[in-house]
Design an enzyme around this catalytic site. Structure first.
Site, PDB file in Angstrom:
ATOM      1  CG  ASP A 260      -1.901   1.169   1.214  1.00  0.00           C
ATOM      2  OD1 ASP A 260      -2.612   1.306   0.202  1.00  0.00           O
ATOM      3  OD2 ASP A 260      -1.925   1.956   2.189  1.00  0.00           O
ATOM      4  CG  HIS A 297      -0.265   6.036   1.524  1.00  0.00           C
ATOM      5  ND1 HIS A 297       1.020   6.417   1.774  1.00  0.00           N
ATOM      6  CD2 HIS A 297      -0.865   5.984   2.744  1.00  0.00           C
ATOM      7  CE1 HIS A 297       1.198   6.608   3.072  1.00  0.00           C
ATOM      8  NE2 HIS A 297       0.052   6.349   3.682  1.00  0.00           N
TER       9      HIS A 297
END
Ligand code: NAI
Length: 336
Positions: A260, A297
């Protein structure tokens, strides 16, 4: 206070305005889309505080520019603060505040979503079925039940992941230089990093990025992992040496990789670059592997987390305005 907010997305504005209204609308928030850098720091002229996010580069020149403009507070709307030169902030007398805890479940649940997607190849199955391909070859997964999950960093997020994985019937082992009370209360088995890597079917990273954790997962660590194990990083990109991870994927040592966060994400994430040519060859190589899942993210991105982030950020600013101290200051006491 007059606050300039950098790297604003529509959702930042929505949640920060709501939190400010909930606090009596006492702050004047000015929203800028620009990312914070030495080139854009001047846009904060006239403000008393600046609000920044994870990929805003808050180095010494930026902080010096702020100090010169009379800015006294840097309110980060993130938990991590590895992007801030704290030594410079201390020297310049700038207070740095952050949001230490906002829904650790948001990140933990996304981490588990990545584990399950990778294991059961949901990312591949989704595309296949849409193309009328209902074959199962290449989608073989494993039972999570009975597997060993290694949690690196047993703070708020790591513990939330550990609790969920126990619910799946996994054995959870942990590594943390400072085993947390919560981890000990759960009876987690704390191991050295080497032993954790050797024992885990899934390694998941939840430590902050510091000089000690930069490239914690390097070529040597990859070599110590169980062959074909899964690695998930929802912490900070530079904790994994991406080149080492790619080498591990090519050799089959890393069986599944979920990211991520990415070392060089600042040039990519949070933006729509779909009309542009991808310039980062290492990132492009990552995207070629069928056993790699990348999200940009987004682990924190839930309604609950954005509400908590905005409310804590406004509380930090209000407290600083009233008392000269933010509610959640990043301690600079131990810095040289
Ligand atoms: P926390 O401060 O509650 O826990 C961090 C833990 O890591 C502590 O127990 C600490 O002792 C441990 N640690 C420090 N050095 C270590 C090392 N060398 N090896 C193993 N453990 C080590 O932090 P929290 O809230 O659990 O967050 C963890 C990290 O997750 C943050 O630092 C941030 O970088 C990342 N994060 C990512 C988000 C995303 O959207 N992907 C959102 C929020 C946080």
């Amino acid at each position: 206070m007059h606050v300039v907010v950098f790297s604003t997305k529509p959702y930042d504005r929505q949640f920060l305005e709501a939190a400010n209204a909930g606090d009596g609308g006492r702050h004047r928030l000015v929203f800028l889309e620009a990312r914070l850098s030495a080139e854009t720091a001047g846009l904060a002229k006239g403000a008393e505080a600046v609000c920044a996010f994870v990929n805003d580069h808050v180095d010494a020149p930026v902080l010096e520019a702020f100090a010169g403009m009379g800015i006294r507070l840097l309110a980060l709307r993130s938990a991590g603060f590895n992007n801030v030169d704290l030594v410079a902030a201390r020297r310049l007398g700038l207070t740095v505040a952050r949001v230490p805890a906002y829904s650790p479940e948001s990140v933990a649940e996304h981490t588990v979503a990545m584990m399950l997607s990778l294991n059961r190849r949901i990312h591949r199955a989704y595309n296949r079925v849409r193309e009328g391909n209902f074959a199962l070859d290449g989608l073989l997964g494993f039972d999570m039940h009975g597997r060993t999950v290694g949690v690196v960093g047993t703070g708020r997020i790591g513990l939330a992941v550990a609790r969920i994985m126990r619910g799946f019937g996994c054995t959870v082992v942990a590594h943390d230089p400072v085993p947390s009370e919560g981890g000990l209360a759960m009876g987690l088995d704390y191991l050295s990093m080497e032993d954790l890597l050797a024992r885990s079917d899934i390694v998941t990273l939840h430590c902050p990025l510091t000089p000690a954790t930069r490239h914690l997962i390097d070529a040597a660590a990859v070599a110590r992992m169980r062959r074909g194990a899964m690695l998930v990083n929802t912490s900070r990109g530079a904790i994994v040496d991406t080149r080492a991870a790619i080498a591990g994927l090519k050799s089959g040592q890393v069986g599944l990789l979920g990211l991520d966060v990415y070392e060089e994400e600042a040039d990519l994430f949070f933006e729509d670059l779909s009309d542009q040519m991808l310039q980062d060859d290492i990132f492009a190589r990552l995207l070629t592997f069928p056993n790699v899942l990348v999200t940009a993210h987004q682990a924190f991105f839930t309604t609950e987390a954005l509400t908590a982030i905005a409310e804590t950020t406004i509380a930090n600013i209000t407290s600083f305005a009233e008392t000269g101290r933010a509610t959640h200051e990043v301690s600079t006491e131990k810095l040289a």
